[in-house]
Design a protein around this motif. Sequence first.
Motif, PDB file in Angstrom:
ATOM      1  N   ALA A  18      10.289  -1.878  -2.895  1.00  0.00           N
ATOM      2  CA  ALA A  18       9.322  -2.678  -3.647  1.00  0.00           C
ATOM      3  C   ALA A  18       9.791  -4.120  -3.790  1.00  0.00           C
ATOM      4  O   ALA A  18       8.984  -5.055  -3.674  1.00  0.00           O
ATOM      5  CB  ALA A  18       9.084  -2.049  -5.017  1.00  0.00           C
ATOM      6  N   ILE A  19      11.072  -4.314  -4.026  1.00  0.00           N
ATOM      7  CA  ILE A  19      11.620  -5.675  -4.142  1.00  0.00           C
ATOM      8  C   ILE A  19      11.480  -6.408  -2.806  1.00  0.00           C
ATOM      9  O   ILE A  19      11.074  -7.575  -2.761  1.00  0.00           O
ATOM     10  CB  ILE A  19      13.082  -5.639  -4.624  1.00  0.00           C
ATOM     11  CG1 ILE A  19      13.142  -5.190  -6.085  1.00  0.00           C
ATOM     12  CG2 ILE A  19      13.758  -7.003  -4.441  1.00  0.00           C
ATOM     13  CD1 ILE A  19      14.542  -4.864  -6.574  1.00  0.00           C
ATOM     14  N   ALA A  20      11.807  -5.735  -1.712  1.00  0.00           N
ATOM     15  CA  ALA A  20      11.704  -6.367  -0.389  1.00  0.00           C
ATOM     16  C   ALA A  20      10.249  -6.690  -0.050  1.00  0.00           C
ATOM     17  O   ALA A  20       9.958  -7.775   0.471  1.00  0.00           O
ATOM     18  CB  ALA A  20      12.313  -5.451   0.679  1.00  0.00           C
ATOM     19  N   LEU A  26      -0.518  -8.008   3.865  1.00  0.00           N
ATOM     20  CA  LEU A  26       0.141  -6.860   4.490  1.00  0.00           C
ATOM     21  C   LEU A  26       1.183  -6.262   3.547  1.00  0.00           C
ATOM     22  O   LEU A  26       1.191  -5.056   3.277  1.00  0.00           O
ATOM     23  CB  LEU A  26       0.801  -7.280   5.804  1.00  0.00           C
ATOM     24  CG  LEU A  26       1.603  -6.214   6.537  1.00  0.00           C
ATOM     25  CD1 LEU A  26       0.656  -5.179   7.138  1.00  0.00           C
ATOM     26  CD2 LEU A  26       2.445  -6.853   7.619  1.00  0.00           C
ATOM     27  N   HIS A  27       2.039  -7.110   3.014  1.00  0.00           N
ATOM     28  CA  HIS A  27       3.105  -6.623   2.135  1.00  0.00           C
ATOM     29  C   HIS A  27       2.576  -6.200   0.769  1.00  0.00           C
ATOM     30  O   HIS A  27       3.054  -5.217   0.196  1.00  0.00           O
ATOM     31  CB  HIS A  27       4.204  -7.682   2.012  1.00  0.00           C
ATOM     32  CG  HIS A  27       4.959  -7.869   3.289  1.00  0.00           C
ATOM     33  ND1 HIS A  27       4.561  -8.757   4.252  1.00  0.00           N
ATOM     34  CD2 HIS A  27       6.059  -7.246   3.772  1.00  0.00           C
ATOM     35  CE1 HIS A  27       5.405  -8.683   5.271  1.00  0.00           C
ATOM     36  NE2 HIS A  27       6.320  -7.774   5.005  1.00  0.00           N
ATOM     37  N   MET A  28       1.573  -6.901   0.243  1.00  0.00           N
ATOM     38  CA  MET A  28       0.991  -6.502  -1.041  1.00  0.00           C
ATOM     39  C   MET A  28       0.276  -5.151  -0.919  1.00  0.00           C
ATOM     40  O   MET A  28       0.371  -4.312  -1.821  1.00  0.00           O
ATOM     41  CB  MET A  28       0.003  -7.568  -1.542  1.00  0.00           C
ATOM     42  CG  MET A  28       0.677  -8.795  -2.104  1.00  0.00           C
ATOM     43  SD  MET A  28       1.839  -8.461  -3.457  1.00  0.00           S
ATOM     44  CE  MET A  28       0.763  -7.797  -4.694  1.00  0.00           C
ATOM     45  N   THR A  29      -0.417  -4.926   0.177  1.00  0.00           N
ATOM     46  CA  THR A  29      -1.090  -3.646   0.387  1.00  0.00           C
ATOM     47  C   THR A  29      -0.073  -2.513   0.450  1.00  0.00           C
ATOM     48  O   THR A  29      -0.250  -1.468  -0.191  1.00  0.00           O
ATOM     49  CB  THR A  29      -1.941  -3.681   1.674  1.00  0.00           C
ATOM     50  OG1 THR A  29      -2.897  -4.737   1.562  1.00  0.00           O
ATOM     51  CG2 THR A  29      -2.648  -2.368   1.904  1.00  0.00           C
ATOM     52  N   ILE A  69       0.313   0.673  -2.148  1.00  0.00           N
ATOM     53  CA  ILE A  69       0.354   2.057  -1.657  1.00  0.00           C
ATOM     54  C   ILE A  69       1.654   2.736  -2.071  1.00  0.00           C
ATOM     55  O   ILE A  69       1.654   3.880  -2.514  1.00  0.00           O
ATOM     56  CB  ILE A  69       0.154   2.097  -0.127  1.00  0.00           C
ATOM     57  CG1 ILE A  69      -1.274   1.675   0.224  1.00  0.00           C
ATOM     58  CG2 ILE A  69       0.458   3.488   0.431  1.00  0.00           C
ATOM     59  CD1 ILE A  69      -1.513   1.438   1.697  1.00  0.00           C
ATOM     60  N   LEU A  70       2.765   2.022  -1.954  1.00  0.00           N
ATOM     61  CA  LEU A  70       4.062   2.580  -2.334  1.00  0.00           C
ATOM     62  C   LEU A  70       4.078   2.965  -3.813  1.00  0.00           C
ATOM     63  O   LEU A  70       4.519   4.069  -4.165  1.00  0.00           O
ATOM     64  CB  LEU A  70       5.173   1.563  -2.045  1.00  0.00           C
ATOM     65  CG  LEU A  70       6.583   1.953  -2.474  1.00  0.00           C
ATOM     66  CD1 LEU A  70       7.121   3.064  -1.566  1.00  0.00           C
ATOM     67  CD2 LEU A  70       7.503   0.739  -2.450  1.00  0.00           C
ATOM     68  N   MET A  98       5.019   6.356   3.070  1.00  0.00           N
ATOM     69  CA  MET A  98       5.985   6.267   4.173  1.00  0.00           C
ATOM     70  C   MET A  98       5.290   5.750   5.435  1.00  0.00           C
ATOM     71  O   MET A  98       5.845   4.934   6.168  1.00  0.00           O
ATOM     72  CB  MET A  98       6.632   7.628   4.448  1.00  0.00           C
ATOM     73  CG  MET A  98       7.397   8.230   3.269  1.00  0.00           C
ATOM     74  SD  MET A  98       8.639   7.150   2.564  1.00  0.00           S
ATOM     75  CE  MET A  98       7.986   6.918   0.930  1.00  0.00           C
ATOM     76  N   LEU A  99       4.061   6.219   5.662  1.00  0.00           N
ATOM     77  CA  LEU A  99       3.316   5.749   6.829  1.00  0.00           C
ATOM     78  C   LEU A  99       2.908   4.282   6.691  1.00  0.00           C
ATOM     79  O   LEU A  99       2.770   3.584   7.686  1.00  0.00           O
ATOM     80  CB  LEU A  99       2.069   6.613   7.039  1.00  0.00           C
ATOM     81  CG  LEU A  99       2.326   8.045   7.501  1.00  0.00           C
ATOM     82  CD1 LEU A  99       1.024   8.841   7.522  1.00  0.00           C
ATOM     83  CD2 LEU A  99       2.978   8.058   8.878  1.00  0.00           C
ATOM     84  N   ALA A 100       2.732   3.817   5.467  1.00  0.00           N
ATOM     85  CA  ALA A 100       2.359   2.418   5.249  1.00  0.00           C
ATOM     86  C   ALA A 100       3.546   1.481   5.427  1.00  0.00           C
ATOM     87  O   ALA A 100       3.387   0.382   5.968  1.00  0.00           O
ATOM     88  CB  ALA A 100       1.762   2.248   3.848  1.00  0.00           C
TER      89      ALA A 100
END
Length: 137
Positions: free
Chosen positions: A9-11, A61-64, A68-69, A78-80
Amino acid sequence: MSVFTIICAIALTFCALIGLGALIAPKWAAGVVRLVPDPDPARPGGFSEFRATYGGLLFLLHMTALVILLRVGGPIAMLAILPIAAGWLGAGFGRALSFLLDTKENRAPGMIPVWIPLELVLGLAIASPVLQIGANP
């Protein structure tokens, strides 16, 4: 929430902030990647690429993946995150190849030695929940 989910989440947040920075300040993004808009007066523009690819694409991309995470979790998360992690690992690998093979074209290494480990670490951090699953006996 596991420590690996927190690392991921941090990354993802860090990468989303890079994208947001490029979306808001394309000149900053251009300076970071050392690219310039086409100087040909017959072909004006180029900043839309910094805002779109380095900005909007990276941000959403990263926010989505982060949503999801944190909201869905499990195998769907995991797939995301896996393709995003693979993308950062691929960027680090490509930059390492450029560092080794494109010395003449790169003129000076500049930030390349900094970006290679950063991209690899980001890829591994984003992939950490997936890698953690494989590490459990």
